[in-house]
Each structure stands twice: as structure tokens, then as C-alpha cells.
Design a protein around this motif. Sequence first.
Motif, PDB file in Angstrom:
ATOM      1  N   ASN A  28       1.082  -1.303  -0.356  1.00  0.00           N
ATOM      2  CA  ASN A  28       0.059  -0.117  -0.253  1.00  0.00           C
ATOM      3  C   ASN A  28       0.778   1.208   0.090  1.00  0.00           C
ATOM      4  OD1 ASN A  28      -2.242  -1.057  -0.025  1.00  0.00           O
ATOM      5  ND2 ASN A  28      -2.757  -1.025   2.011  1.00  0.00           N
ATOM      6  N   ASP A  29       2.013   1.203   0.438  1.00  0.00           N
ATOM      7  CA  ASP A  29       3.077   2.333   0.505  1.00  0.00           C
ATOM      8  C   ASP A  29       3.618   2.581   0.102  1.00  0.00           C
ATOM      9  OD1 ASP A  29       1.673   3.492   3.069  1.00  0.00           O
ATOM     10  OD2 ASP A  29       2.970   2.464   4.349  1.00  0.00           O
ATOM     11  N   SER A  30       3.760   1.394  -1.095  1.00  0.00           N
ATOM     12  CA  SER A  30       5.021   1.935  -1.529  1.00  0.00           C
ATOM     13  C   SER A  30       4.773   1.903  -3.302  1.00  0.00           C
ATOM     14  CB  SER A  30       5.618   0.000  -1.988  1.00  0.00           C
ATOM     15  OG  SER A  30       4.550  -0.343  -3.054  1.00  0.00           O
ATOM     16  N   LYS A  31       5.867   2.694  -3.935  1.00  0.00           N
ATOM     17  CA  LYS A  31       5.402   3.509  -5.256  1.00  0.00           C
ATOM     18  C   LYS A  31       5.940   1.970  -6.152  1.00  0.00           C
ATOM     19  CE  LYS A  31       6.893   8.419  -4.071  1.00  0.00           C
ATOM     20  NZ  LYS A  31       7.145   9.163  -3.928  1.00  0.00           N
ATOM     21  N   TYR A  32       4.768   2.127  -7.101  1.00  0.00           N
ATOM     22  CA  TYR A  32       5.134   0.985  -8.274  1.00  0.00           C
ATOM     23  C   TYR A  32       4.811   1.364  -9.653  1.00  0.00           C
ATOM     24  CZ  TYR A  32       0.949  -0.436  -6.893  1.00  0.00           C
ATOM     25  OH  TYR A  32      -0.286  -1.678  -7.014  1.00  0.00           O
ATOM     26  N   ASP A  33       5.263   0.888 -10.432  1.00  0.00           N
ATOM     27  CA  ASP A  33       5.216   1.193 -12.197  1.00  0.00           C
ATOM     28  C   ASP A  33       3.323   1.293 -12.092  1.00  0.00           C
ATOM     29  OD1 ASP A  33       4.589   1.541 -14.413  1.00  0.00           O
ATOM     30  OD2 ASP A  33       6.133   0.198 -15.625  1.00  0.00           O
ATOM     31  N   PRO A  34       2.730   1.957 -11.807  1.00  0.00           N
ATOM     32  CA  PRO A  34       1.414   2.163 -12.117  1.00  0.00           C
ATOM     33  C   PRO A  34       1.191   1.138 -13.747  1.00  0.00           C
ATOM     34  CG  PRO A  34       2.168   4.401 -12.818  1.00  0.00           C
ATOM     35  CD  PRO A  34       3.195   3.989 -12.684  1.00  0.00           C
ATOM     36  N   ASN A  35       2.087   1.022 -14.533  1.00  0.00           N
ATOM     37  CA  ASN A  35       1.463   0.527 -15.612  1.00  0.00           C
ATOM     38  C   ASN A  35       1.811  -0.681 -15.445  1.00  0.00           C
ATOM     39  OD1 ASN A  35       0.831   3.085 -17.853  1.00  0.00           O
ATOM     40  ND2 ASN A  35       2.990   2.820 -17.202  1.00  0.00           N
ATOM     41  N   THR A  36       2.010  -1.554 -14.433  1.00  0.00           N
ATOM     42  CA  THR A  36       2.161  -2.824 -14.108  1.00  0.00           C
ATOM     43  C   THR A  36       0.791  -3.382 -13.163  1.00  0.00           C
ATOM     44  OG1 THR A  36       4.743  -3.222 -13.387  1.00  0.00           O
ATOM     45  CG2 THR A  36       2.912  -4.557 -12.485  1.00  0.00           C
ATOM     46  N   GLU A  37      -0.189  -4.383 -14.055  1.00  0.00           N
ATOM     47  CA  GLU A  37      -0.716  -4.558 -13.049  1.00  0.00           C
ATOM     48  C   GLU A  37      -0.441  -5.410 -11.979  1.00  0.00           C
ATOM     49  OE1 GLU A  37      -5.568  -6.786 -14.143  1.00  0.00           O
ATOM     50  OE2 GLU A  37      -3.600  -6.903 -15.692  1.00  0.00           O
ATOM     51  N   VAL A  38      -1.319  -5.213 -10.700  1.00  0.00           N
ATOM     52  CA  VAL A  38      -0.913  -6.054  -9.608  1.00  0.00           C
ATOM     53  C   VAL A  38      -1.727  -6.987  -8.807  1.00  0.00           C
ATOM     54  CG1 VAL A  38       1.027  -6.549  -7.089  1.00  0.00           C
ATOM     55  CG2 VAL A  38       1.055  -5.053  -9.297  1.00  0.00           C
ATOM     56  N   VAL A  39      -0.930  -8.438  -8.813  1.00  0.00           N
ATOM     57  CA  VAL A  39      -2.444  -9.281  -8.063  1.00  0.00           C
ATOM     58  C   VAL A  39      -1.813 -10.123  -7.090  1.00  0.00           C
ATOM     59  CG1 VAL A  39      -4.078 -11.259  -8.384  1.00  0.00           C
ATOM     60  CG2 VAL A  39      -3.829  -9.702 -10.294  1.00  0.00           C
ATOM     61  N   ILE A  40      -2.072 -10.582  -5.831  1.00  0.00           N
ATOM     62  CA  ILE A  40      -1.602 -11.147  -5.290  1.00  0.00           C
ATOM     63  C   ILE A  40      -2.173 -11.892  -4.758  1.00  0.00           C
ATOM     64  CG2 ILE A  40      -0.063  -9.593  -4.055  1.00  0.00           C
ATOM     65  CD1 ILE A  40      -1.414  -9.321  -1.569  1.00  0.00           C
ATOM     66  N   ALA A  41      -1.811 -13.493  -4.194  1.00  0.00           N
ATOM     67  CA  ALA A  41      -2.238 -14.639  -3.757  1.00  0.00           C
ATOM     68  C   ALA A  41      -2.200 -15.469  -2.145  1.00  0.00           C
ATOM     69  CB  ALA A  41      -2.412 -16.004  -5.175  1.00  0.00           C
ATOM     70  N   PRO A  42      -3.309 -15.108  -1.088  1.00  0.00           N
ATOM     71  CA  PRO A  42      -2.730 -15.079  -0.447  1.00  0.00           C
ATOM     72  C   PRO A  42      -3.216 -17.071  -0.146  1.00  0.00           C
ATOM     73  CG  PRO A  42      -4.317 -13.867  -0.558  1.00  0.00           C
ATOM     74  CD  PRO A  42      -3.871 -13.839  -1.541  1.00  0.00           C
ATOM     75  N   ILE A  58      -5.012  -3.132  -6.636  1.00  0.00           N
ATOM     76  CA  ILE A  58      -3.902  -4.196  -6.711  1.00  0.00           C
ATOM     77  C   ILE A  58      -5.087  -5.238  -5.848  1.00  0.00           C
ATOM     78  CG2 ILE A  58      -2.599  -5.430  -4.655  1.00  0.00           C
ATOM     79  CD1 ILE A  58      -1.194  -3.553  -4.101  1.00  0.00           C
ATOM     80  N   GLU A  59      -5.527  -6.257  -7.019  1.00  0.00           N
ATOM     81  CA  GLU A  59      -5.801  -6.786  -7.128  1.00  0.00           C
ATOM     82  C   GLU A  59      -5.397  -8.196  -5.929  1.00  0.00           C
ATOM     83  OE1 GLU A  59      -9.191  -7.173  -7.992  1.00  0.00           O
ATOM     84  OE2 GLU A  59      -8.685  -4.599  -8.474  1.00  0.00           O
ATOM     85  N   VAL A  60      -6.579  -9.385  -6.335  1.00  0.00           N
ATOM     86  CA  VAL A  60      -6.947 -10.827  -4.889  1.00  0.00           C
ATOM     87  C   VAL A  60      -6.881 -11.746  -6.017  1.00  0.00           C
ATOM     88  CG1 VAL A  60      -7.106 -11.703  -2.780  1.00  0.00           C
ATOM     89  CG2 VAL A  60      -6.788  -9.427  -2.591  1.00  0.00           C
ATOM     90  N   ALA A  61      -6.028 -12.888  -5.054  1.00  0.00           N
ATOM     91  CA  ALA A  61      -6.337 -13.965  -6.807  1.00  0.00           C
ATOM     92  C   ALA A  61      -6.416 -15.545  -5.622  1.00  0.00           C
ATOM     93  CB  ALA A  61      -5.115 -14.650  -7.191  1.00  0.00           C
ATOM     94  N   ALA A  62      -7.226 -16.861  -5.581  1.00  0.00           N
ATOM     95  CA  ALA A  62      -7.540 -17.448  -4.661  1.00  0.00           C
ATOM     96  C   ALA A  62      -6.129 -18.576  -5.290  1.00  0.00           C
ATOM     97  CB  ALA A  62      -8.851 -18.158  -4.756  1.00  0.00           C
ATOM     98  N   GLN A  63      -5.933 -19.447  -4.639  1.00  0.00           N
ATOM     99  CA  GLN A  63      -4.870 -20.059  -5.318  1.00  0.00           C
ATOM    100  C   GLN A  63      -5.742 -21.250  -5.853  1.00  0.00           C
ATOM    101  OE1 GLN A  63      -1.744 -21.481  -2.547  1.00  0.00           O
ATOM    102  NE2 GLN A  63      -1.125 -18.890  -1.752  1.00  0.00           N
ATOM    103  N   ASN A  64      -6.236 -21.897  -5.888  1.00  0.00           N
ATOM    104  CA  ASN A  64      -7.367 -22.494  -6.901  1.00  0.00           C
ATOM    105  C   ASN A  64      -8.480 -22.493  -6.361  1.00  0.00           C
ATOM    106  OD1 ASN A  64      -7.645 -25.670  -7.633  1.00  0.00           O
ATOM    107  ND2 ASN A  64      -7.917 -25.864  -5.449  1.00  0.00           N
ATOM    108  N   VAL A  65      -9.853 -23.322  -7.318  1.00  0.00           N
ATOM    109  CA  VAL A  65     -10.909 -22.793  -7.009  1.00  0.00           C
ATOM    110  C   VAL A  65     -11.379 -24.393  -7.388  1.00  0.00           C
ATOM    111  CG1 VAL A  65     -11.409 -21.882  -9.548  1.00  0.00           C
ATOM    112  CG2 VAL A  65     -13.374 -21.079  -7.360  1.00  0.00           C
ATOM    113  N   THR A  90      -8.151 -16.214 -10.230  1.00  0.00           N
ATOM    114  CA  THR A  90      -7.698 -17.131  -9.284  1.00  0.00           C
ATOM    115  C   THR A  90      -6.559 -17.888  -9.773  1.00  0.00           C
ATOM    116  OG1 THR A  90      -8.113 -19.757  -8.532  1.00  0.00           O
ATOM    117  CG2 THR A  90      -8.900 -19.013 -10.628  1.00  0.00           C
ATOM    118  N   LEU A  91      -5.306 -18.673  -9.351  1.00  0.00           N
ATOM    119  CA  LEU A  91      -4.096 -20.063  -9.704  1.00  0.00           C
ATOM    120  C   LEU A  91      -4.640 -20.846 -10.658  1.00  0.00           C
ATOM    121  CD1 LEU A  91      -0.956 -18.927  -7.572  1.00  0.00           C
ATOM    122  CD2 LEU A  91      -1.653 -18.539  -9.748  1.00  0.00           C
ATOM    123  N   LEU A  92      -4.525 -21.746 -10.975  1.00  0.00           N
ATOM    124  CA  LEU A  92      -5.379 -22.757 -11.752  1.00  0.00           C
ATOM    125  C   LEU A  92      -4.033 -23.706 -12.133  1.00  0.00           C
ATOM    126  CD1 LEU A  92      -8.405 -22.314 -12.232  1.00  0.00           C
ATOM    127  CD2 LEU A  92      -7.679 -24.052 -10.772  1.00  0.00           C
ATOM    128  N   GLY A  93      -3.522 -24.573 -12.269  1.00  0.00           N
ATOM    129  CA  GLY A  93      -2.432 -25.568 -13.010  1.00  0.00           C
ATOM    130  C   GLY A  93      -1.182 -25.687 -12.328  1.00  0.00           C
TER     131      GLY A  93
END
Length: 247
Positions: A28-42, A58-65, A90-93
Motif C-alpha cells: 500500500n505504501d510502495s511506489k511501483y510502476d502504475p502501468n503494472t497490473e498487480v495480483v497477490i495470491a495468499p 491491487i487485486e487478490v487471487a485464490a490459489q485454487n477454485v 484464481t491460480l490454476l494448474g
Amino acid sequence: MARQFFVGGNFKMNGTIESIKEIIHRLNDSKYDPNTEVVIAPPALYLLLCREHLKKGIEVAAQNVFDKPNGAFTGEISVSQLKDSNITWTLLGHSERRVILQETDAFVAAKTKAALDGGIGVILCCGETLEQREANKTLDVVTAQLSAVAKEVKDWSKIVVAYEPVWAIGTGKVATTEQAQEVHAAIRNWMSKEVSSDAAEKTRIIYGGSVSEKNCRDLAKEKDIDGFLVGGASLKPAFVDILNAKA
């Protein structure tokens, strides 16, 4: 056309409430390239924690569905439940599920179709083992994994393909930029023939396998590498450096 750079962070089975809050605060506090799409999968337990506290963008992904609707499927999460929780990917495969849980190409394809039909984007993982690479079967393996999905899915606009050579995941070994680019280009060529030229042009193909702040910039220069799926490094401050690989 220019494809938007995409970086996913796969936390795998790591993290606590405290450590994930630290990661969220850092992002949330970082400065990163605004042209990069960011998704984290906890891990699934922390999906809502991330969604509730991460800043917009910043979007969120499931690790499976699962590939079935809500019902008597103990331990699984449905597409509609992710959608209801504002989890957009979601991550798959992933090879760890293909190997450890014996998930077949057909099962991964069925889950991919279910996710897309339900409005969830898919980070679709593919990749070969060291034995398969040494036997010159890399493209056979990867295209077989993708072909199973192509039988079920015609619209690839919500798929990001993640090429992850199994021999490079968590080992510290990394495909050379030339090796990675070669496979990415071959995947794009396969897509042009088997899906459509439009899908080949627009689908982002990202690299995973011991990506770090040290190698990300060189990999990002390759014309068919559209981003990264990051494992262990996504838990560390260096993840922000990877988000800036194209900057």
C-alpha cells in the motif's frame, strides 16, 4: 500491440495474520510502476484480510477454485464464493498441485472454464520437469496442458498464461532469458494456430521460477515475457523491485 505488464505474487502455504498485514502495508505504501497490473495470491484463510486492507488497484487471487457450483464438496471454494468476496482472480494448474495432488490437464481445464464462466480471471500455469526438458519434450508438455484448456475455452481474454519450468520453482535455478523467451514465443505461436491470432497477440504470457529482484529486469526485456508469477520473493520487500522491472 502493447500488453499490460502483469506481476502475480503466489504466497503458497506461507504467512500469518501479522506477516501478511506487513506485506499489505508495504504494498500500500510502495511506489511501483502504475502501468503494472498487480495480483497477490495468499492462502485461502487470508483472502478476505487482503481484500479488505489492500488499496484499490491491487487485486487478490485464490490459489485454487473448484469446478462445481456450491454444494457438498468439503474443503473446496466455489467460483461464486470468490465472486461474492470480490476476489477477482484464481491460480490454476500450478505444478505443485499437478504433482502432489495429481491434478490432470482435464481437471485444470474444467476448473478454468468454471472460473471464466463465473467471471473470475485465471492465471493458468504450465511447465515441464527437468526430465522432460532434458528429453526435449518441453513444448509437447506445455502445449498438451494448454490444449486441454483450449478444448473447453474459446475466449482467452481473462486468462494470463504463466510458464513455470518445474525445475526452476523454488530451486534458485532460473531459465536463462533466452530459454524463457524461446518457450514464451513458442506458446504464442501455438496460440496463434490453435486459438486465434487475436488471442496470441493479446494474451499475456508471464514467467515464473525463482524470479528475483536480481534477474527480473533482464527477463522483462524479452518481447514475449509479459510479467512474472513470483513465489518466495513475493513475501519479501524485494517484491516491490520486481513490480518495477519494466519501469
